[in-house]
Design a protein around this motif. Structure first.
Motif, PDB file in Angstrom:
ATOM      1  N   ALA A  64     -43.440 -12.580  22.523  1.00 24.82           N
ATOM      2  CA  ALA A  64     -42.818 -11.895  21.394  1.00 24.82           C
ATOM      3  C   ALA A  64     -43.499 -10.557  21.128  1.00 24.82           C
ATOM      4  O   ALA A  64     -44.610 -10.302  21.611  1.00 24.82           O
ATOM      5  N   PRO A  90     -29.827 -20.692  24.555  1.00 26.30           N
ATOM      6  CA  PRO A  90     -30.109 -19.788  25.676  1.00 26.30           C
ATOM      7  C   PRO A  90     -30.291 -20.553  26.979  1.00 26.30           C
ATOM      8  O   PRO A  90     -30.821 -21.663  26.998  1.00 26.30           O
ATOM      9  N   SER A 145     -36.109 -19.088  19.398  1.00 21.44           N
ATOM     10  CA  SER A 145     -35.669 -20.114  20.363  1.00 21.44           C
ATOM     11  C   SER A 145     -35.583 -19.539  21.767  1.00 21.44           C
ATOM     12  O   SER A 145     -35.746 -20.270  22.750  1.00 21.44           O
ATOM     13  N   ASP A 146     -35.315 -18.227  21.894  1.00 21.10           N
ATOM     14  CA  ASP A 146     -35.220 -17.622  23.224  1.00 21.10           C
ATOM     15  C   ASP A 146     -36.540 -17.724  23.996  1.00 21.10           C
ATOM     16  O   ASP A 146     -36.537 -17.799  25.233  1.00 21.10           O
ATOM     17  N   LEU A 147     -37.649 -17.713  23.287  1.00 18.32           N
ATOM     18  CA  LEU A 147     -38.950 -17.737  23.957  1.00 18.32           C
ATOM     19  C   LEU A 147     -39.154 -19.018  24.754  1.00 18.32           C
ATOM     20  O   LEU A 147     -39.887 -19.042  25.743  1.00 18.32           O
ATOM     21  N   TRP A 170     -37.758 -12.327  12.497  1.00 13.21           N
ATOM     22  CA  TRP A 170     -37.668 -12.210  13.955  1.00 13.21           C
ATOM     23  C   TRP A 170     -37.702 -13.595  14.594  1.00 13.21           C
ATOM     24  O   TRP A 170     -36.907 -13.883  15.511  1.00 13.21           O
ATOM     25  N   GLY A 197     -43.245  -8.534  23.937  1.00 18.84           N
ATOM     26  CA  GLY A 197     -41.942  -8.021  23.555  1.00 18.84           C
ATOM     27  C   GLY A 197     -41.335  -7.026  24.503  1.00 18.84           C
ATOM     28  O   GLY A 197     -40.190  -6.600  24.306  1.00 18.84           O
ATOM     29  N   ARG A 230     -36.852 -16.463  13.261  1.00 17.59           N
ATOM     30  CA  ARG A 230     -35.606 -17.175  12.975  1.00 17.59           C
ATOM     31  C   ARG A 230     -34.484 -16.730  13.904  1.00 17.59           C
ATOM     32  O   ARG A 230     -33.657 -17.534  14.336  1.00 17.59           O
ATOM     33  N   ARG A 231     -34.442 -15.437  14.194  1.00 18.28           N
ATOM     34  CA  ARG A 231     -33.364 -14.885  15.007  1.00 18.28           C
ATOM     35  C   ARG A 231     -33.568 -15.126  16.506  1.00 18.28           C
ATOM     36  O   ARG A 231     -32.625 -15.467  17.220  1.00 18.28           O
ATOM     37  N   TYR A 232     -34.797 -14.913  16.976  1.00 22.65           N
ATOM     38  CA  TYR A 232     -35.025 -14.874  18.416  1.00 22.65           C
ATOM     39  C   TYR A 232     -36.051 -15.876  18.928  1.00 22.65           C
ATOM     40  O   TYR A 232     -36.268 -15.955  20.146  1.00 22.65           O
TER      41      TYR A 232
END
Length: 250
Positions: A196, A79, A244-246, A238, A94, A240-242
């Motif tokens: 998150a 990202p 790294s975006d944080l 969640w 979130g 695992r999927r997202y």
């Protein structure tokens, strides 16, 4: 075979040409590593090249060059950075919040719900906006985590009367993990969990509280975690999927 001579300092990074731009690759020597490895941390940060104890820097350079194509493709999936700027957005629990700057406003950061959507209104001078917003998010994270930890500790005490209580709660900006529990019972968390959805933060709090009775990741540990937080698998998926975006915010 050439052995590493600690008396000879070696560079702590190399530079690779990736699609026409210089990319700094951090070099680390690891006594436990059995092979050379190149990775791009999912939690953010630059590439890391690991050299085994008996490896050589020259071989590490060749290894990095040979894997330059892989690194270029991997970097495309990461990202983009999202700095805290007026007019941008940042998720809070979130929910995306618009960042509005009001130089003449009083205070620091205010949450405002409007018909168009929620806002984070940041007062004061423009150059201080990123720091003030970061401080606000850390404060919110601490409050949410303190509440979640206390709730899970209470539930843990009912099921495991001999369980320890935490000796402290520390908020950090960790890259490799979302939380940890020391042998002394101190709980450490990433402030980015407040970005998150609330159930993700709740899970990480339960996970670390479970370590107060099981300092491992055995089946017993996961039984304790699931008892404290039944949505464990949903939250782990969640992250695992997202997750790294944080790390792209701020």
């Amino acid at each position: 075979m050439r052995f590493f001579n600690p008396a000879r300092a070696e560079p702590d990074h190399i530079v690779l040409d990736i699609d026409g731009r210089d990319v700094r690759v951090e070099v680390r020597r690891n006594a436990r590593a059995r092979r050379y490895s190149l990775r791009l941390p999912a939690a953010g940060g630059g590439p890391v090249l690991t050299i085994p104890e008996r490896g050589t820097f020259r071989t590490a350079q060749r290894f990095a060059e040979d894997h330059r194509g892989w690194l270029a493709e991997r970097m495309k999936t990461m990202p983009a950075a999202r700095p805290f700027l007026a007019g941008g957005t940042v998720p809070l629990r979130g929910v995306p919040h618009f960042i509005e700057h009001r130089p003449a406003g009083r205070g620091t950061v205010l949450v405002v719900d409007e018909e168009a959507g929620p806002k984070l209104v940041v007062a004061g001078d423009g150059p201080h906006l990123p720091r003030r917003l970061t401080d606000f998010l850390k404060k919110e994270a601490r409050a949410d985590l303190a509440e979640a930890v206390e709730r899970h500790v209470g539930a843990l005490a009912l099921a495991h009367p001999s369980a320890r209580r935490p000796t402290g709660l520390v908020i950090r900006d960790t890259r490799s993990r979302w939380g940890s529990c020391t042998a002394q019972g101190k709980l450490n968390f990433s402030w980015r969990l407040v970005l998150a959805p609330a159930f993700v933060l709740d899970y990480v709090a339960a996970h670390e509280v479970a370590h107060l009775v099981e300092m491992n990741h055995s089946a017993r540990f996961w039984n304790v975690t699931n008892a404290l937080f039944p949505e464990t698998e949903h939250a782990r998926d969640w992250l695992r999927r997202y997750g790294s975006d944080l790390h792209s915010y701020g």
